[in-house]
Design a protein around this motif. Structure first.
Motif, PDB file in Angstrom:
ATOM      1  N   VAL A  10      67.117  10.517 -23.033  1.00 23.30           N
ATOM      2  CA  VAL A  10      66.474   9.903 -24.197  1.00 23.30           C
ATOM      3  C   VAL A  10      65.008  10.299 -24.179  1.00 23.30           C
ATOM      4  O   VAL A  10      64.282   9.970 -23.233  1.00 23.30           O
ATOM      5  N   THR A  11      64.557  10.997 -25.201  1.00 28.11           N
ATOM      6  CA  THR A  11      63.151  11.384 -25.243  1.00 28.11           C
ATOM      7  C   THR A  11      62.321  10.250 -25.846  1.00 28.11           C
ATOM      8  O   THR A  11      62.780   9.529 -26.729  1.00 28.11           O
ATOM      9  N   GLY A  12      61.118  10.102 -25.328  1.00 30.23           N
ATOM     10  CA  GLY A  12      60.261   9.018 -25.810  1.00 30.23           C
ATOM     11  C   GLY A  12      60.827   7.659 -25.471  1.00 30.23           C
ATOM     12  O   GLY A  12      60.784   6.731 -26.291  1.00 30.23           O
ATOM     13  N   GLY A  13      61.310   7.518 -24.245  1.00 30.38           N
ATOM     14  CA  GLY A  13      62.014   6.296 -23.867  1.00 30.38           C
ATOM     15  C   GLY A  13      61.152   5.173 -23.343  1.00 30.38           C
ATOM     16  O   GLY A  13      61.673   4.123 -22.966  1.00 30.38           O
ATOM     17  N   SER A  14      59.848   5.344 -23.330  1.00 29.84           N
ATOM     18  CA  SER A  14      58.984   4.330 -22.724  1.00 29.84           C
ATOM     19  C   SER A  14      58.554   3.249 -23.696  1.00 29.84           C
ATOM     20  O   SER A  14      57.964   2.238 -23.288  1.00 29.84           O
ATOM     21  N   GLN A  15      58.835   3.440 -24.990  1.00 29.86           N
ATOM     22  CA  GLN A  15      58.395   2.468 -25.991  1.00 29.86           C
ATOM     23  C   GLN A  15      59.391   2.394 -27.138  1.00 29.86           C
ATOM     24  O   GLN A  15      60.184   3.320 -27.346  1.00 29.86           O
ATOM     25  N   GLY A  16      59.314   1.317 -27.884  1.00 28.98           N
ATOM     26  CA  GLY A  16      59.956   1.197 -29.182  1.00 28.98           C
ATOM     27  C   GLY A  16      61.417   1.570 -29.245  1.00 28.98           C
ATOM     28  O   GLY A  16      62.251   1.079 -28.464  1.00 28.98           O
ATOM     29  N   ILE A  17      61.738   2.454 -30.178  1.00 27.90           N
ATOM     30  CA  ILE A  17      63.124   2.860 -30.400  1.00 27.90           C
ATOM     31  C   ILE A  17      63.705   3.509 -29.154  1.00 27.90           C
ATOM     32  O   ILE A  17      64.859   3.282 -28.799  1.00 27.90           O
ATOM     33  N   GLY A  18      62.912   4.330 -28.467  1.00 26.25           N
ATOM     34  CA  GLY A  18      63.392   5.004 -27.263  1.00 26.25           C
ATOM     35  C   GLY A  18      63.755   4.044 -26.152  1.00 26.25           C
ATOM     36  O   GLY A  18      64.768   4.234 -25.462  1.00 26.25           O
ATOM     37  N   THR A  19      62.948   3.016 -25.970  1.00 24.03           N
ATOM     38  CA  THR A  19      63.260   1.993 -24.970  1.00 24.03           C
ATOM     39  C   THR A  19      64.539   1.255 -25.342  1.00 24.03           C
ATOM     40  O   THR A  19      65.439   1.075 -24.507  1.00 24.03           O
ATOM     41  N   ALA A  20      64.631   0.824 -26.599  1.00 25.59           N
ATOM     42  CA  ALA A  20      65.822   0.098 -27.040  1.00 25.59           C
ATOM     43  C   ALA A  20      67.068   0.953 -26.897  1.00 25.59           C
ATOM     44  O   ALA A  20      68.125   0.469 -26.469  1.00 25.59           O
ATOM     45  N   ALA A  21      66.960   2.241 -27.230  1.00 28.30           N
ATOM     46  CA  ALA A  21      68.114   3.140 -27.106  1.00 28.30           C
ATOM     47  C   ALA A  21      68.494   3.318 -25.643  1.00 28.30           C
ATOM     48  O   ALA A  21      69.687   3.298 -25.293  1.00 28.30           O
ATOM     49  N   SER A  22      67.519   3.502 -24.776  1.00 21.67           N
ATOM     50  CA  SER A  22      67.800   3.677 -23.348  1.00 21.67           C
ATOM     51  C   SER A  22      68.531   2.463 -22.788  1.00 21.67           C
ATOM     52  O   SER A  22      69.522   2.592 -22.053  1.00 21.67           O
ATOM     53  N   LEU A  23      68.056   1.281 -23.131  1.00 18.61           N
ATOM     54  CA  LEU A  23      68.674   0.056 -22.623  1.00 18.61           C
ATOM     55  C   LEU A  23      70.058  -0.165 -23.211  1.00 18.61           C
ATOM     56  O   LEU A  23      70.978  -0.611 -22.514  1.00 18.61           O
ATOM     57  N   GLU A  24      70.237   0.168 -24.467  1.00 19.86           N
ATOM     58  CA  GLU A  24      71.547  -0.006 -25.100  1.00 19.86           C
ATOM     59  C   GLU A  24      72.573   0.952 -24.507  1.00 19.86           C
ATOM     60  O   GLU A  24      73.724   0.571 -24.251  1.00 19.86           O
ATOM     61  N   LEU A  25      72.170   2.206 -24.290  1.00 19.76           N
ATOM     62  CA  LEU A  25      73.080   3.163 -23.674  1.00 19.76           C
ATOM     63  C   LEU A  25      73.477   2.696 -22.272  1.00 19.76           C
ATOM     64  O   LEU A  25      74.638   2.797 -21.879  1.00 19.76           O
ATOM     65  N   ALA A  26      72.507   2.195 -21.523  1.00 21.00           N
ATOM     66  CA  ALA A  26      72.795   1.695 -20.173  1.00 21.00           C
ATOM     67  C   ALA A  26      73.712   0.480 -20.225  1.00 21.00           C
ATOM     68  O   ALA A  26      74.635   0.347 -19.411  1.00 21.00           O
ATOM     69  N   ARG A  37      55.279  10.400 -22.471  1.00 18.38           N
ATOM     70  CA  ARG A  37      54.091  11.270 -22.519  1.00 18.38           C
ATOM     71  C   ARG A  37      52.910  10.600 -21.831  1.00 18.38           C
ATOM     72  O   ARG A  37      52.256  11.184 -21.004  1.00 18.38           O
ATOM     73  N   ARG A  38      52.618   9.358 -22.218  1.00 16.41           N
ATOM     74  CA  ARG A  38      51.423   8.685 -21.694  1.00 16.41           C
ATOM     75  C   ARG A  38      51.724   7.355 -21.006  1.00 16.41           C
ATOM     76  O   ARG A  38      50.890   6.853 -20.278  1.00 16.41           O
ATOM     77  N   HIS A  39      52.859   6.764 -21.265  1.00 19.19           N
ATOM     78  CA  HIS A  39      53.109   5.383 -20.839  1.00 19.19           C
ATOM     79  C   HIS A  39      53.992   5.351 -19.591  1.00 19.19           C
ATOM     80  O   HIS A  39      55.153   4.936 -19.631  1.00 19.19           O
ATOM     81  N   ALA A  40      53.414   5.764 -18.474  1.00 14.99           N
ATOM     82  CA  ALA A  40      54.178   5.864 -17.226  1.00 14.99           C
ATOM     83  C   ALA A  40      54.650   4.504 -16.731  1.00 14.99           C
ATOM     84  O   ALA A  40      55.794   4.365 -16.283  1.00 14.99           O
ATOM     85  N   ASP A  41      53.782   3.496 -16.772  1.00 17.33           N
ATOM     86  CA  ASP A  41      54.158   2.172 -16.277  1.00 17.33           C
ATOM     87  C   ASP A  41      55.303   1.588 -17.093  1.00 17.33           C
ATOM     88  O   ASP A  41      56.247   0.997 -16.543  1.00 17.33           O
ATOM     89  N   GLU A  42      55.216   1.743 -18.416  1.00 14.51           N
ATOM     90  CA  GLU A  42      56.275   1.234 -19.280  1.00 14.51           C
ATOM     91  C   GLU A  42      57.593   1.956 -19.025  1.00 14.51           C
ATOM     92  O   GLU A  42      58.668   1.333 -19.025  1.00 14.51           O
ATOM     93  N   ALA A  43      57.511   3.265 -18.801  1.00 13.70           N
ATOM     94  CA  ALA A  43      58.723   4.038 -18.514  1.00 13.70           C
ATOM     95  C   ALA A  43      59.369   3.568 -17.221  1.00 13.70           C
ATOM     96  O   ALA A  43      60.603   3.419 -17.134  1.00 13.70           O
ATOM     97  N   GLN A  44      58.560   3.325 -16.211  1.00 16.25           N
ATOM     98  CA  GLN A  44      59.097   2.859 -14.936  1.00 16.25           C
ATOM     99  C   GLN A  44      59.725   1.483 -15.067  1.00 16.25           C
ATOM    100  O   GLN A  44      60.734   1.175 -14.426  1.00 16.25           O
ATOM    101  N   ALA A 191      55.713  -0.971 -31.261  1.00 11.20           N
ATOM    102  CA  ALA A 191      54.377  -1.302 -30.760  1.00 11.20           C
ATOM    103  C   ALA A 191      53.302  -0.669 -31.634  1.00 11.20           C
ATOM    104  O   ALA A 191      52.239  -1.259 -31.881  1.00 11.20           O
ATOM    105  N   MET A 192      53.567   0.541 -32.128  1.00  9.22           N
ATOM    106  CA  MET A 192      52.604   1.228 -32.986  1.00  9.22           C
ATOM    107  C   MET A 192      52.310   0.420 -34.238  1.00  9.22           C
ATOM    108  O   MET A 192      51.155   0.292 -34.662  1.00  9.22           O
TER     109      MET A 192
END
Length: 249
Positions: A10-26, A37-44, A191-192
């Protein structure tokens, strides 16, 4: 679970739609590699949430516009999970301006991220999908790629390009058992949007168009992405599904 034993990027998985998609797939059983790209803590944090579900997860910094960085992500996913079954092209950006004031840099950067970035990931996963005769690609476009939006010529053009790209790739990979579809959100409260100084104005303008009279949430899109990534959607390809509460009507 719809995706038991599957492995996703999932690209752009640290925020918003990408986070929701990552969690839903899991939640549906998939292991997930998510890029940021920039949000390392959120991605972790997303990785940790996925691991608490009993799934495997990794996150990687990646400028999706850079071909070699994307190649590294795909290789790392193969090393971590053994294979790749699902690609969710979600990461994107906007850099708004009217066409008579837009700089070349504004145009090029949005195109490089929103359109070339999708090509980069597809280029590095398509041979895998073709070889294993199985794969699911879900591209996130926008209703503004279908209708255009004032002040977003670069963004609208890139998102329109994703629609044509989705249909062409669906034709190329269909014979190998690969489904390629797109989802087109309307206004989604990411978040944007929450951090925007113009948030209230943006919502008011959108609500005048949205038939269901509610602002979309990332989870609304994530559930459709998970469906398209599953074998429940095995006979759907080349489609663009609007998730906009009727905003486009």
């Amino acid at each position: 679970m719809l995706l038991e034993g599957k492995n996703a990027i999932v690209t752009g998985g640290s925020q918003g739609i990408g986070t929701a998609a990552s969690l839903e797939l899991a939640k549906e059983g998939a292991n997930v590699c998510l890029t940021y790209r920039r949000h390392a803590d959120e991605a972790q944090d997303v990785v940790q949430q996925i691991e608490r579900m009993g799934r495997k997860a990794i996150c990687m910094a990646c400028d999706i516009a850079v071909f070699t960085e994307v190649e590294s992500v795909v290789q790392a996913t193969l090393e971590a999970f053994g294979r790749v079954d699902i690609l969710v092209n979600n990461a994107g950006m906007n850099w708004d301006g009217v066409c008579w004031k837009m700089s070349e840099e504004q145009w090029d950067r949005v195109m490089d991220v929103n359109l070339k970035g999708y090509f980069n990931f597809t280029r590095h996963t398509a041979p895998l999908f073709k070889g294993q005769k199985y794969g699911k690609i879900v591209n996130v476009t926008s209703i503004n790629g279908m209708r255009g939006k004032f002040g977003q010529t670069n963004y609208s053009a890139s998102k329109a390009g994703i629609i044509g790209y989705t249909k062409a790739v669906a034709k190329e990979l269909g014979a190998f058992g690969v489904n390629v579809n797109a989802v087109a959100p309307g206004l989604i409260e990411t978040a944007m949007l929450k951090e925007s100084e113009a948030r209230d104005k943006i919502i008011d303008l959108a609500m005048a168009e949205i038939v269901l009279k509610r602002v979309g949430q990332p989870e609304d899109l994530a559930s459709v992405i998970a469906f398209l990534a599953s074998d429940k959607a095995r006979h759907i390809t080349g489609e663009v599904i609007k998730v906009d509460g009727g905003q486009y009507i």
